[in-house]
Scaffold this active site. Structure first.
Site, short mmCIF file in Angstrom:
data_model
loop_
_atom_site.label_atom_id
_atom_site.label_comp_id
_atom_site.label_asym_id
_atom_site.label_seq_id
_atom_site.Cartn_x
_atom_site.Cartn_y
_atom_site.Cartn_z
N ASP A 100 -8.46 8.02 -7.86
CA ASP A 100 -7.73 6.64 -7.63
C ASP A 100 -8.96 5.98 -7.12
O ASP A 100 -10.00 6.44 -6.74
CB ASP A 100 -6.67 6.73 -6.74
CG ASP A 100 -6.59 7.95 -5.67
OD1 ASP A 100 -7.85 8.41 -5.77
OD2 ASP A 100 -5.75 8.53 -5.45
N GLU A 170 -1.84 3.42 -3.85
CA GLU A 170 -1.22 3.40 -2.47
C GLU A 170 0.14 2.69 -2.54
O GLU A 170 0.89 2.58 -1.71
CB GLU A 170 -2.09 2.68 -1.33
CG GLU A 170 -3.40 3.77 -1.06
CD GLU A 170 -2.83 4.96 -0.32
OE1 GLU A 170 -1.86 5.02 0.18
OE2 GLU A 170 -3.94 5.89 -0.19
#
Ligand SMILES: [Zn+2]
Ligand SMILES: [Zn+2]
Length: 443
Positions: A100, A170
């Site tokens: 990520d 997130e």
């Protein structure tokens, strides 16, 4: 307990060559050591310049440039700021490895020389500090380090590598955005997808692995509790939404304690409650925000239905008119499905990790109720088997100190979370490379 310098150095060096080190493991270890200074510089640059979810423009460009330099064919801005890097190397399976990209609105308080001081405007225009408080900069560095090694060892494996930099983890929307943009159609469809996440409780030099459910389903719900407001001195003329909201919060606790099978994990947390403006005014409404966690789809659906039923039932008990019953909004766009580590793939990965890091450095750890949108990569019609393992990021002496004093270690998302770059990054690359070399082994 105090660690002697020798013991500490031995702990640092040992994980990189397991007891059963083969010539290939040694070749990888030498390359990891040789690449480390450049990778550390890459890591500290990422750490100094974090970007928020959906704003990973510079971060994704840096990752793309490194993967291109490692010999991969790179596509940028795929599903937002997603990066897809492909290296075809003969017949064999397709392996997807995911990192990520995003940081968090946290004011860094680590005192590290490369601590972030970045401030930026978030999507609502509010100025916020930014920090890589979840360690996604570690993940990107491991991805790049793994790409360099596998790009340089093409004679040792056969198949196709698809490395991705995924935005907006997130916010739980980045994996879905890349899949909806056609990740599995426009690029080679993976036979396996793997990822790692750094861990704020495991010792650096070790990895943790869970078979089956590893991370939870995450649902976000908002409840508007409505009533009939009025003067605080005349409650009999009102329908008080503050009292009703309080009853609802307490009644919601019985979903887990009384309605869910005790052996099935579930969490109902009311994280926010807001209503009213002044002591002598009974307001018209109170707002609640909830996080609902589970593993199975059955428990997930039951929990959502139970929240709705309890809100309605408590409103009836309070005598609120039907047109003012609470409004329960479960936000579909923010749903993150549970991450289920495919058992067969996980066992294979565990064996590969033990061979490369030494079995003492591969810990079987407990599943957790945190969320990770990596689970999305298994939730398509292609039913790709996935596995995400955990990468220890804490100095062993810090763990010992925490056990001695009882003071908890800073968690992921804490302003004080400071993963130890070495050997965490080296262990991550060694681990990811070993897994890839095993899954893409020449027949
Ligand atoms: Zn996070
Ligand atoms: Zn994370």
């Amino acid at each position: 307990m105090k660690f002697s310098a020798t013991l500490f150095l031995a702990t640092l060096a040992a994980p990189l060559l397991g007891a059963t080190a083969s010539p290939l493991h040694e070749a990888v270890a030498l390359k990891v050591d040789a690449d480390y200074p450049a990778l550390l510089a890459f890591y500290t640059d990422l750490h100094l310049h974090p970007e928020l979810s959906l704003m990973e423009e510079k971060t994704s460009a840096k990752v793309a440039a490194e993967l291109r330099a490692a010999g991969f064919e790179v596509t940028e801005k795929f599903g937002g700021f997603g990066v897809v890097a492909v290296l075809k190397n003969g017949p064999g399976p397709v392996l997807l490895v995911r990192s990520d990209l995003d940081g968090l609105p946290v004011l860094e308080d680590t005192a590290l020389p490369y601590a972030s001081t970045v401030r930026t405007k978030d999507l609502t225009g509010r100025e916020v500090p930014v920090m890589h408080a979840c360690g996604h900069d570690i993940h990107m560095t491991v991805l790049v380090g793994t790409a360099r090694i596998l790009g340089g060892l093409k004679e040792r494996w056969s198949g196709t590598l698809v490395l991705i930099g995924q935005p907006a983890e997130e916010r739980g929307v980045g994996a879905r955005a890349m899949l909806q943009a056609g990740l599995y159609r426009q690029f080679p469809k993976p036979d396996f997808a793997i990822a790692l996440h750094d861990n704020a409780a495991l010792a650096t030099g070790t990895v943790g692995i869970v078979e089956g459910f590893s991370w939870a389903n995450v649902d976000t719900a908002e409840i508007t509790v409505r009533g009939v407001g009025g003067h605080g001195a005349y409650p009999h003329l009102t329908k008080d939404p503050v009292v009703l909201a309080a009853r609802i919060v307490l009644a919601l606790q019985t979903i887990v304690s009384r309605e869910t099978r005790p052996l099935e994990p579930a969490v109902v947390t009311v994280g926010s409650i807001h209503g009213g403006t002044k002591s002598n005014i009974i307001p018209d409404e109170v707002k609640l925000q909830l996080t609902l966690r589970s593993y199975s789809e059955g428990v997930r659906q039951h929990t959502i239905e139970a929240v709705k039923r309890i809100c309605r039932g408590e409103a009836i008990a309070a005598g609120v008119p039907e047109d003012l019953f609470p409004v329960v909004n479960v936000i579909d766009a923010e749903f993150t499905p549970a991450t289920y580590n495919d058992p067969a793939l996980t066992r294979r990965i565990r064996a590969g990790l033990a061979g490369s890091l030494g079995s003492d450095n591969v810990k079987v750890v407990d599943p957790e109720m945190g969320g990770e949108d990596f689970g999305q990569f298994a939730r398509t019609v292609e039913k790709v088997p996935i596995c995400m393992f955990r990468l220890g990021a804490v100095a062993p002496e810090k763990i010992a100190e925490s056990e001695r004093t009882g003071v908890p270690l800073p968690s992921l998302h804490s302003s004080k979370f400071a993963p130890v770059p070495e050997p965490t990054i080296k262990t991550g690359i060694t681990a990811m490379t070993a897994v890839a070399l095993d899954l893409l082994a020449k027949k």
